[in-house]
Design an enzyme around this catalytic site. Structure first.
Site, short mmCIF file in Angstrom:
data_model
loop_
_atom_site.label_atom_id
_atom_site.label_comp_id
_atom_site.label_asym_id
_atom_site.label_seq_id
_atom_site.Cartn_x
_atom_site.Cartn_y
_atom_site.Cartn_z
N HIS A 1 0.87 -1.28 -0.02
CA HIS A 1 -0.19 0.09 -0.14
C HIS A 1 1.23 1.18 0.03
O HIS A 1 0.44 2.55 0.69
CB HIS A 1 -0.91 -0.34 1.22
N ASP B 1 -2.99 -10.69 -1.75
CA ASP B 1 -3.88 -10.16 -1.33
C ASP B 1 -5.27 -9.61 -1.07
O ASP B 1 -5.58 -9.46 -2.08
CB ASP B 1 -2.85 -8.65 -0.51
N HIS C 1 -6.30 -7.39 -0.34
CA HIS C 1 -6.98 -5.83 -0.65
C HIS C 1 -5.91 -5.38 -1.89
O HIS C 1 -5.34 -5.96 -2.12
CB HIS C 1 -6.25 -5.07 0.69
N ASP D 1 -4.51 -12.63 3.62
CA ASP D 1 -5.91 -11.82 4.74
C ASP D 1 -7.24 -12.52 3.54
O ASP D 1 -8.05 -12.02 3.76
CB ASP D 1 -5.44 -10.83 5.13
#
Length: 320
Positions: A126, A163, A165, A252
């Site tokens: 990120h 991931d 995200h 995740d």
């Protein structure tokens, strides 16, 4: 040959404070799982040093790199957003994580190991050019891809991020390049952090067409993940024919993870890993550098990483 492993106890000293999901226990769970199943002793443990500021500035702005170090040294609680909590040593530890990932790239490219897994924190996908987001300080996977091109003469590197995200930071750092293909499989951004990663985001300028975002439906489970890989990701990777595969290995998307809703099982992660290793074997002589991103349920994380690393080891054994 062997599977390289990047880990340092110093990573446990990145202090995010009480109640933060990106906590030292994540790596303790990973290490305990690898020790428990006997994998730890089969890995080639790589030594490494922190990346210099000049290396971080290959993709991040110098002002941002300076600000991260100054924020930590000043004892402030976070960089840019409360999600990105830090302690006084966090910048140094994040630079150590980058140094470890770059050591793994070098080991794979020089033939010391067939592939590698980097159990590092803080995560990186990120972190944008000049901004911290979502627990991340520096772009570990993006810097790995850049190093493969810059230091080892590759012309085609693929970064595959699974991931839950979207890897907005990796995309931001690489989206104007045609020598790195960025692929992100993630939960539908209409209702998942950070709200980016729609299919129409495909790169910019000279990198137009070299970003592939594949949003997945909430609750889709193994079937949705593997179908997206088989129908969309694999054909694009085969067409690109990467000389190295860098994995942003976030776990995740697991069914029990508190931050995701994709309901992927350990078997699903294993199946995806096997497919990606097959692609690396077809195009990149098996060269893979896998970098830990998210994963916040400790049992699910430990099980998924153990399965992932076991498959890396099997691939290395097969290539011996």
């Amino acid at each position: 040959m062997a599977t390289g492993f990047v880990y340092h106890d110093r990573f446990l000293d990145h202090d995010t404070g009480p109640g933060h999901p990106e906590r030292p226990d994540r790596l303790r769970a990973v290490v305990d799982g690898l020790r428990r199943d006997g994998t730890w002793d089969r890995l080639k443990h790589l030594g490494f040093e922190p990346a210099a500021a000049s290396v971080l500035e290959r993709l991040h702005s110098p002002g941002y790199v300076h600000r991260v170090f100054e924020t930590c040294a000043s004892g402030l609680p976070y960089v840019d957003t409360p999600d990105s909590a830090v302690g006084e040593d966090s910048a140094e530890i994040a630079a150590l994580a980058v140094g470890g990932v770059l050591r793994a790239v070098g080991a794979v490219m020089r033939g010391e190991v067939d592939n590698a897994f980097c159990a590092v924190r803080p995560p990186g996908h990120h972190a944008e050019i000049g901004r911290s987001m979502g627990f991340c300080l520096f772009g570990n996977a993006a810097l790995a891809a850049d190093a493969a091109v810059r230091n080892h003469g590759l012309s085609r590197v693929a970064v595959v991020d699974f991931d839950v995200h979207h890897g907005n930071g990796t995309q931001h750092l690489l989206e104007d390049r045609a020598d790195v293909l960025f692929v992100s499989l993630h939960e539908d951004p209409t209702h998942q952090y950070p709200g980016t990663g729609f299919a129409h985001e495909a790169g910019r300028g000279g990198g137009d067409g070299f970003t592939l975002n594949v949003p997945l439906p909430s609750g889709g489970g193994d079937d949705a993940l593997l179908a997206a890989h088989d129908e969309t990701v694999a054909p694009r990777l085969d067409a690109f024919a990467p000389e190295l595969l860098v994995l942003s290995a976030g776990f995740d998307a697991a069914a029990d993870d508190p931050l995701g809703h994709l309901n992927v099982s350990t078997a699903g992660f294993n199946a995806l890993t096997s497919r990606l290793l097959d692609i690396a074997q077809r195009h990149a002589a098996g060269r893979v550098v896998s970098v830990l991103e998210g994963g916040y349920d400790l049992d699910a994380l430990s099980a998924a990483v153990s399965g992932h690393v076991a498959l890396l080891l099997d691939a290395a054994d097969g290539g011996a």
